[in-house]
Enzyme design. Structure first.
Site, PDB file in Angstrom:
ATOM      1  N   GLY A  82       5.559 -13.362   0.301  1.00  0.00           N
ATOM      2  CA  GLY A  82       5.789 -11.929   0.368  1.00  0.00           C
ATOM      3  C   GLY A  82       5.924 -11.465   1.798  1.00  0.00           C
ATOM      4  O   GLY A  82       5.509 -12.138   2.751  1.00  0.00           O
TER       5      GLY A  82
ATOM      6  N   ASP B 176      -7.273   0.998   2.879  1.00  0.00           N
ATOM      7  CA  ASP B 176      -5.916   0.853   2.342  1.00  0.00           C
ATOM      8  C   ASP B 176      -5.986   0.293   0.915  1.00  0.00           C
ATOM      9  O   ASP B 176      -5.316  -0.693   0.587  1.00  0.00           O
ATOM     10  CB  ASP B 176      -5.075  -0.051   3.240  1.00  0.00           C
TER      11      ASP B 176
END
Length: 711
Positions: free
Chosen positions: A385, A503
């Site tokens: 990714g 986050d």
């Protein structure tokens, strides 16, 4: 006629107009045929005002030195009637909205102003005050501001009101990208302007650029993609949701030091005579102009000195040479010292990791050759990714162990701090639902982090990529919610020092081989003292997950993580992204949509079909109420993560016992709140959201993470 070999057919006339009204016009821009490089740089002069013909925008200034132009760009006004407004389209042009000289700004009360293009967002939130508008800076009261994304060439401006007060809803609200210097000078109030100044960065497209024709000893041209200039140099990037690629590269040119003029013309850069400045040399020295520079030398007083100078010339020359050599050595030594200072934190980190020697895999230092071989030289086929911080590769060590290697994009100060921070944070954590850091490699120019391999991707992919091979059942969704809540509860309450993740989102929740949740990405996390209640930082987070209270105050608390977790609960319940579309409406916030549905008693109309079909009604309602309490606008009224985990564990226990849903939730019930949502800047890819940090409102110094070598 003057012929310049930009291409085989380009002829630039010598009698081209140099002004339109009071605005100077310089090549590659021009007025009239034969006066500009190509149609993209053509200027029309209408009623004494210049307009860039390709964009039909009024031209206010051209800067060859900064490679910028200033144009008048329309303002989006909600009172005009349209639901949104599209910007000038700069795609397939050499122009970009400058992310260093412009900001997104909004005027009005209780609204979310944002721009987006291909799921790249920038936004800001405005609250309300009866005491009038700010007079010097924008603090998020009656106005708001935010940075815009890099390489932006097209966007749509929209507004979402965050209150149901009819009087405020009817008020006109403005959204616009504007030159920061101009709006600050106007004290954040554009008045009744229908257009505002906007800075566009520009360069020359590859199709028109022939470096041999314009690059001389007096000028140089930088490829946008390769330049390290801080003056906003870009590659023309596509806004694909899968990868960001460079195509149609553009170039910037400038005159070298000691020259001035137009670097886009042959011999356009002329030598500057520095000696015209009488004070450039000391009174006892004379100035001699040389091409591109100048020299200061002692004034000769009489002939005796001249003869003496000739007689002693050779020894003096040797002294000069010796001095030059010594100076070179000193400069080189100073550069080496600076280089060591730059990587000092990395060296500290190495000492920190070495202190864990003999503690199993924790804190292992990997060799660069070992990781290079494990990832097949970081082959693109091994990419798991791509994110905002870098690329993650799959690797296999010599002993057959599978690993994941994160390779950051660049080695700047901020990335280095995030690298050290993530190692320091993960070195303190030992939890089954937190991704395990195996170690790092400090031998490469860009430090590498090595994690345990998590094979089944992210929760974001399973929720939003329609995975038919493994649909997320109600029991699996509840299990994931319990595991993430337990991990966050551990970080907040059970770690040696409390840790704020900062986050929390579905893209940072990984699923292992048994589809157990693993919380990941601690680059922006913070450890705090036990008696601390918050950390004060510049606003940073992900659009749709960000706590609005944190945005307004720049103070991040444990309840800010709770808010983000509440958004993840909504994703599990509805299967919707934090920002999605309904019919013709774009950019609708999931939090707002959920709150409206709860108020109108339409919760089951927005649920994911899997949830509606397989989940028990009382369990769904309990989790929806829990999510609502997590999303309370008042952070103090949100439950703690350990309370959230307790409620979810109670529901899960009731499933196993085939009993009724436990009523633990009543202990943390919080009153209903206003409809709102968090926001910031986000771009999405096939791997899920990628965060872009921005500063908004009153910015404060970000805390530098200290070395976590304590045990």
């Amino acid at each position: 006629m003057v012929v310049l070999s930009w291409s085989s057919s380009l002829i630039i006339k010598s009698d081209c107009p140099t002004k339109c009204g009071e605005i100077p016009i310089s090549f590659p821009f021009g007025i009239g045929a034969g006066c500009y490089l190509d149609d993209r740089y053509a200027v029309n002069c209408r009623s004494g005002k210049p307009f860039l013909a390709s964009l039909n925008l009024e031209l206010l200034n051209i800067s060859l030195e900064a490679n910028t132009i200033l144009v008048n760009h329309p303002v989006f006004n909600t009172c005009v009637g349209a639901a949104s407004m599209e910007s000038a389209n700069l795609e397939n042009s050499p122009f970009f909205f400058s992310h260093t000289r412009n900001i997104l700004s909004g005027r009005g009360c209780y609204f979310l102003a944002y721009i987006n293009h291909n799921e790249i967002y920038a936004g800001c939130y405005s609250s309300c005050s009866l005491e009038g508008d700010p007079t010097a800076v924008c603090l998020g009261i009656n106005c708001c501001q935010s940075r815009i994304p890099l390489s932006l060439q097209l966007f749509k401006a929209s507004v979402e009101t965050t209150t149901d007060d009819d009087d405020i809803v009817k008020q006109c609200k403005l959204v616009f990208v504007v030159q920061e210097e101009w709006i600050v000078r106007k004290k954040w109030n554009p008045g009744n302007s229908k257009a505002v100044p906007v800075v566009l960065d520009w360069g020359i497209h590859n199709s028109s650029f022939h470096p041999l024709n314009i690059t001389t000893s007096t000028s140089h041209c930088n490829d946008f993609a390769n330049s390290t200039s801080t003056n906003a140099t870009f590659a023309n990037k596509s806004f694909s949701t899968s990868t960001t690629a460079s195509n149609s590269l553009v170039h910037q040119c400038s005159c070298k030091g000691g020259f001035q003029g137009n670097p886009y013309l042959l011999q356009g850069c002329q030598d500057i005579d520095e000696c015209k400045n009488k004070s450039i040399c000391t009174p006892k020295m004379s100035c001699r102009n040389v091409i591109g520079s100048y020299e200061c030398y002692p004034r000769l007083i009489n002939t005796t000195l001249v003869i003496l100078g000739v007689a002693t010339g050779l020894p003096s020359l040797l002294l000069v040479l010796l001095g030059a050599c010594r100076l070179h050595i000193l400069i080189k030594r100073r550069k080496n010292i600076k280089l060591k200072e730059k990587y000092f934190k990395c060296l500290l980190m190495q000492q920190h990791l070495t202190s864990y020697d003999g503690c199993g895999d924790r804190g292992k230092l990997f060799k660069s050759k070992e990781l290079d071989k494990a990832t097949n030289h970081f082959n693109v086929d091994r990419i798991l990714g791509r994110g905002g911080q870098g690329t993650v590769y799959k690797g296999m060590l010599a002993d057959g162990k599978i690993i994941a290697v994160k390779k950051p994009k660049a080695i700047d100060e901020r990335k280095l701090e995030e690298f050290i921070n993530e190692v320091a944070i993960l070195s303190q954590i030992n939890h089954r639902n937190v991704v395990k850091l195996l170690g790092c490699c400090l031998e490469t120019e860009v430090p590498l982090l090595v994690y345990e391999f998590i094979p089944n991707g992210t929760l974001y992919q399973y929720l939003h990529a329609q995975n038919e091979e493994f649909p997320l059942t109600w029991e699996r969704r509840l299990q994931i919610a319990v595991e993430v809540a337990e991990a966050l509860s551990y970080l907040h309450s059970a770690a040696s020092l409390p840790i704020y993740h900062r986050d929390v989102k579905s893209a940072n929740i990984l699923l292992d081989d048994k589809y157990r949740a693993k919380v990941a990405d601690f680059g922006t996390s913070r450890s705090i003292a036990i008696d601390q209640t918050h950390v004060t930082t510049k606003v940073q987070g992900t659009f749709g997950y960000l706590d609005p209270e944190y945005f307004r105050s720049s103070q991040f608390t444990d309840k800010s993580d709770v808010y983000s977790f509440g958004v993840v609960l909504l994703e599990l319940l509805t299967g919707q992204k934090p920002i999605f579309s309904i019919g013709l409406e774009e950019g609708i916030g999931l939090v707002t949509h959920f709150m409206v549905s709860m108020q109108e008693d339409n919760l089951f109309d927005i649920l994911d079909p899997q949830v509606k079909q397989l989940g028990k009604k009382e369990e769904i309602v309990t989790i929806a109420d829990l999510a609502k309490s997590c999303l309370n606008m008042n952070g103090k009224k949100r439950p703690m993560m350990k309370e959230v985990a307790m409620v979810l564990e109670g529901i899960q226990a009731s499933q196993k016992d085939n009993g009724n849903v436990q009523q633990d939730y009543e202990e943390v019930e919080h009153e209903r709140t206003e409809i709102t949502e968090g926001w910031d800047v986000i771009s999405t890819s096939t791997e899920g959201p990628i965060t872009i940090g921005v500063m908004s409102g009153a910015s404060t110094s970000d805390k530098v993470v200290e070395d976590a070598c304590t045990s």
